[in-house]
Scaffold this active site. Sequence first.
Site, short mmCIF file in Angstrom:
data_model
loop_
_atom_site.label_atom_id
_atom_site.label_comp_id
_atom_site.label_asym_id
_atom_site.label_seq_id
_atom_site.Cartn_x
_atom_site.Cartn_y
_atom_site.Cartn_z
N SER A 39 -12.90 -3.34 0.98
CA SER A 39 -13.32 -2.80 2.20
C SER A 39 -14.65 -2.36 2.52
O SER A 39 -15.73 -2.29 1.44
CB SER A 39 -12.74 -1.29 2.33
OG SER A 39 -11.23 -1.19 1.95
N LYS A 69 -4.09 5.90 8.27
CA LYS A 69 -4.79 6.16 6.87
C LYS A 69 -5.42 7.71 7.20
O LYS A 69 -6.25 7.87 8.11
CB LYS A 69 -6.06 5.16 6.82
CG LYS A 69 -6.95 5.72 5.56
CD LYS A 69 -7.93 4.17 5.26
CE LYS A 69 -8.99 4.75 4.72
NZ LYS A 69 -8.69 5.23 3.27
N ARG A 72 0.98 -1.26 -0.27
CA ARG A 72 0.11 0.01 0.11
C ARG A 72 0.83 1.26 -0.04
O ARG A 72 1.43 1.79 1.00
CB ARG A 72 -0.97 0.11 0.98
CG ARG A 72 -1.91 1.28 1.30
CD ARG A 72 -2.57 1.09 2.56
NE ARG A 72 -3.69 2.41 2.76
CZ ARG A 72 -3.61 3.35 3.50
NH1 ARG A 72 -2.10 3.48 3.88
NH2 ARG A 72 -3.95 4.32 3.40
N1 FQP Z 1 -6.21 -1.12 2.53
C1 FQP Z 1 -7.14 -1.77 3.16
N2 FQP Z 1 -6.89 -3.12 3.18
C2 FQP Z 1 -7.87 -3.61 3.93
C3 FQP Z 1 -7.37 -5.24 4.27
F1 FQP Z 1 -8.70 -5.72 4.08
F2 FQP Z 1 -6.65 -5.70 3.33
F3 FQP Z 1 -7.01 -5.08 5.60
N3 FQP Z 1 -9.00 -3.22 4.47
C4 FQP Z 1 -9.19 -2.06 4.33
C5 FQP Z 1 -8.32 -1.13 3.63
C6 FQP Z 1 -8.65 0.26 3.27
O1 FQP Z 1 -8.82 0.51 1.93
P1 FQP Z 1 -9.48 1.89 1.16
O2 FQP Z 1 -10.66 2.17 2.00
O3 FQP Z 1 -9.54 1.66 -0.14
O4 FQP Z 1 -8.36 3.03 1.83
P2 FQP Z 1 -6.99 2.81 1.22
O5 FQP Z 1 -6.71 2.46 -0.15
O6 FQP Z 1 -6.34 4.25 1.74
O7 FQP Z 1 -6.09 1.69 2.17
#
Ligand code: FQP
Length: 222
Positions: free
Chosen positions: A117, A146, A46
């Site tokens: 998510s 985040k 990420r």
């Molecule tokens: N990256 C993530 N991974 C998980 C996981 F399930 F893998 F743990 N859950 C939730 C997120 C959050 O995803 P998102 O809402 O798109 O925000 P961002 O792209 O800023 O991470």
Amino acid sequence: MTRIASDTMREQLKVYFIMGSVNCAKPPAEVLAEAIAGGITLFQFREKGSGALVGEQKYELAKQLQHICREHGIPFIVNDDVELALALDADGVHIGQEDEDARIVRAKIGDKILGVSAHNLEEARAAMDAGADYIGVGPIYPTKSKEDAKKAQGPEIIRLLRRHGIAIPLVAIGGVTADNAGEVIAAGADGVSVISAIASASSPETAARQLVRAVQSSKKGA
Ligand SMILES: Nc1nc(C(F)(F)F)ncc1COP(=O)(O)OP(=O)(O)O
Ligand SMILES: [Mg+2]
């Protein structure tokens, strides 16, 4: 290739490490190698937030981290960037509610792992209908990892989803540590997902090991 079996997905979700260069006090490759030595079961690349790499540098870091995962048999998931995931032949992608539509991503990635998510029952149901292999639910606790995180909901959201028949593999995210991981598993999560609990630790290996122990002892107690 076929879609991952739910039981296999649940196993892989146990201790799900998420990281990018901005989360690491040490070189990302070092942090990842330590986290794997500590027993993480899944990794998400990420690369996001202020100072995140882009273009060729992002691609090269992703390739380096994917190589480390492959050497240790840890599946490599890419956050948001479906094109990067396809270019690397990653094991899967994770997308959120503000990212590309889950049905379109499922069509693009074939049988690769698709994580979505979900913050409530409606989003969880939609993710299942769109073909998600797991859902990431949170933030459970307040998080600094985040910048645009929604309000923390506590483990209750996990219990609510399970009570309403959401049986899909589910990982809890947001402010999870070895101290609160047990209550998250007890609430019905198959695993926990962390960024800073491992990436910011002086010893990512020890931090990962403590999370593994916390999840295992909670599952034994179940
Ligand atoms: N990256 C993530 N991974 C998980 C996981 F399930 F893998 F743990 N859950 C939730 C997120 C959050 O995803 P998102 O809402 O798109 O925000 P961002 O792209 O800023 O991470
Ligand atoms: Mg996203």
